[in-house]
Design a protein around this motif. Structure first.
Motif, short mmCIF file in Angstrom:
data_model
loop_
_atom_site.label_atom_id
_atom_site.label_comp_id
_atom_site.label_asym_id
_atom_site.label_seq_id
_atom_site.Cartn_x
_atom_site.Cartn_y
_atom_site.Cartn_z
N THR A 60 -7.25 -3.24 40.95
CA THR A 60 -6.65 -3.87 42.32
C THR A 60 -5.32 -4.22 41.72
OG1 THR A 60 -8.84 -4.19 43.27
CG2 THR A 60 -6.70 -5.48 44.27
N LEU A 61 -4.20 -4.12 42.60
CA LEU A 61 -2.92 -4.62 42.59
C LEU A 61 -2.74 -5.68 43.58
CD1 LEU A 61 0.18 -4.64 41.60
CD2 LEU A 61 0.55 -3.08 43.48
N ARG A 62 -2.61 -6.95 42.82
CA ARG A 62 -2.35 -8.08 44.07
C ARG A 62 -0.97 -8.68 43.35
NH1 ARG A 62 -7.50 -9.74 45.70
NH2 ARG A 62 -6.95 -11.51 46.40
N LEU A 63 0.12 -8.32 44.10
CA LEU A 63 1.55 -8.54 44.02
C LEU A 63 2.02 -9.63 44.89
CD1 LEU A 63 4.32 -7.46 42.62
CD2 LEU A 63 4.29 -6.01 44.22
N ASN A 64 2.09 -10.79 44.49
CA ASN A 64 2.54 -11.80 44.92
C ASN A 64 4.03 -11.71 45.15
OD1 ASN A 64 0.38 -13.80 45.20
ND2 ASN A 64 0.43 -13.78 43.11
N LEU A 65 4.79 -11.99 46.31
CA LEU A 65 6.19 -11.68 46.60
C LEU A 65 6.95 -12.91 46.53
CD1 LEU A 65 5.84 -8.88 49.47
CD2 LEU A 65 5.91 -8.81 46.96
N GLU A 66 6.48 -13.95 46.65
CA GLU A 66 7.08 -15.29 46.47
C GLU A 66 6.92 -16.11 45.25
OE1 GLU A 66 7.35 -16.40 51.32
OE2 GLU A 66 5.77 -16.91 50.28
N ARG A 67 7.84 -17.14 44.94
CA ARG A 67 7.68 -17.74 43.52
C ARG A 67 6.93 -18.81 43.74
NH1 ARG A 67 11.12 -16.14 39.59
NH2 ARG A 67 12.66 -14.57 40.28
N PRO A 68 5.89 -18.92 42.85
CA PRO A 68 4.82 -20.14 43.01
C PRO A 68 5.74 -21.52 42.62
CG PRO A 68 4.60 -19.09 40.85
CD PRO A 68 5.78 -18.38 41.75
N ALA A 69 5.18 -22.74 43.34
CA ALA A 69 5.73 -24.04 42.97
C ALA A 69 5.46 -24.04 41.15
CB ALA A 69 4.84 -25.10 43.50
N PRO A 70 6.64 -24.98 40.70
CA PRO A 70 6.35 -25.09 39.17
C PRO A 70 5.02 -25.84 38.78
CG PRO A 70 8.35 -25.99 40.03
CD PRO A 70 7.56 -25.67 41.28
N PRO A 71 4.53 -25.36 37.51
CA PRO A 71 3.17 -25.95 37.05
C PRO A 71 3.26 -27.46 37.37
CG PRO A 71 4.03 -24.30 35.72
CD PRO A 71 5.15 -24.32 36.69
N GLN A 72 2.00 -27.97 37.86
CA GLN A 72 1.89 -29.41 37.81
C GLN A 72 1.06 -29.99 36.70
OE1 GLN A 72 3.78 -31.17 40.32
NE2 GLN A 72 4.62 -28.98 40.63
N PRO A 73 1.36 -31.48 36.59
CA PRO A 73 0.29 -31.79 35.50
C PRO A 73 -1.15 -31.60 35.60
CG PRO A 73 2.10 -33.25 35.91
CD PRO A 73 2.12 -32.42 36.97
#
Length: 296
Positions: free
Chosen positions: A148-161
């Protein structure tokens, strides 16, 4: 004739049909990117006065955006495609009933294109693979099903602690894919904006389209069939670049252009994955010799 065709295939030359439609990929990408601005005004319309031609023009433009501002898919990929919103109230059985193994998952945090149904390739040797049977649940994480292709088109929020290692890895993988697509002229974030607006547009003006089909008829609200999708894309490309280019030609022209660039193998793998074929297929079937090669 057959001898000539074998020679043409062996030398990876364009067929007569492809040659008649040939437009440089960078020209195609520029034309489509420039025309996206038209959609911003059209999709923000709130007066509800639309003719069949108006709707067709908007849908053609959205098709062109999907096929050119993202790595071009095969012709049938977007047939019966639906929007699935953040409620996750759809089931595999419902998607199967509407013949919608491919859908767009739309939440406040992401726009994700999910493709379960696609032509078999070197990616999978399971001859009995049935995407409607093996379709993953809507909330499975990226990578849960390698077919399966799961292609996210928007940049995620920066990694959080407090993010788990799995979440951090998923975010970094998404960023890596988007960075590669940006590098080769694609515009996933822009596509996400168009899809969000288009979803709002059909929700406001076409509530009869209860299944939220991406491409549908103005009168009957039924999903557009494969031949109709093919004709619409060719019509859109004729208006943009004066050639009736379809999905197959777009894949060929893009990969042929890509092979003229200096592309690291890691980037090739990512692009091949987003086009749902293998690197071997990209280097073979879809590669065409558009101009004489420069001797080393």
């Amino acid at each position: 004739f057959h001898k000539a065709e074998r020679a043409r295939t062996k030398e990876s030359e364009l067929s007569a049909r492809q040659q008649s439609k040939l437009v440089p990929w960078d020209t195609i990408a520029t034309e489509v990117s420039d025309k996206v601005q038209y959609l911003d005004t059209a999709l923000d319309n709130t007066d509800g006065m639309f003719t069949i031609d108006d709707l067709l023009q908007i849908q053609r433009a959205v098709q062109a955006v999907l096929y050119v501002l993202l790595p071009p898919q095969r012709g049938g990929t977007y047939v019966n495609m639906r929007f699935i919103d953040s409620r996750f109230d759809e089931t595999v059985e419902e998607l199967t009933a509407t013949k919608s193994p491919n859908y767009i998952l739309l939440t406040q945090k992401q726009v994700q294109i999910v493709i379960n149904g696609h032509k078999m390739d070197h990616r999978s040797q399971e001859a009995d693979y049935d995407p409607t049977k093996d379709m993953p649940k809507l909330d499975l994480p990226v990578g849960a099903n390698p077919l399966t292709l799961r292609l996210n088109l928007e940049r995620p929020a920066p990694p959080q602690p407090n993010d788990s290692q799995a979440i951090v890895s998923q975010k970094m993988d998404t960023l890596n894919v988007l960075n590669v697509l940006d590098k080769y002229g694609f515009e996933p974030q822009r596509v996400a904006t168009v899809l969000r607006k288009y979803h709002g547009f059909i929700t406001r003006h076409f509530p009869q389209n209860t299944k939220k089909y991406l491409f549908f008829g103005r009168k009957n609200m039924l999903p557009t069939k494969y031949e109709g999708m093919k004709t619409r894309l060719q019509t859109a490309m004729t208006k943009l670049v004066e050639k009736p280019i379809g999905g197959q030609e777009l894949r060929t022209f893009f990969v042929s252009w890509l092979n003229e660039q200096a592309v690291p193998i890691q980037d090739r793998r990512i692009i091949a994955d987003t086009m749902l074929h293998s690197v071997e297929t990209a280097m073979g079937k879809y590669t065409k010799r558009i101009s004489p090669r420069t001797p080393l």
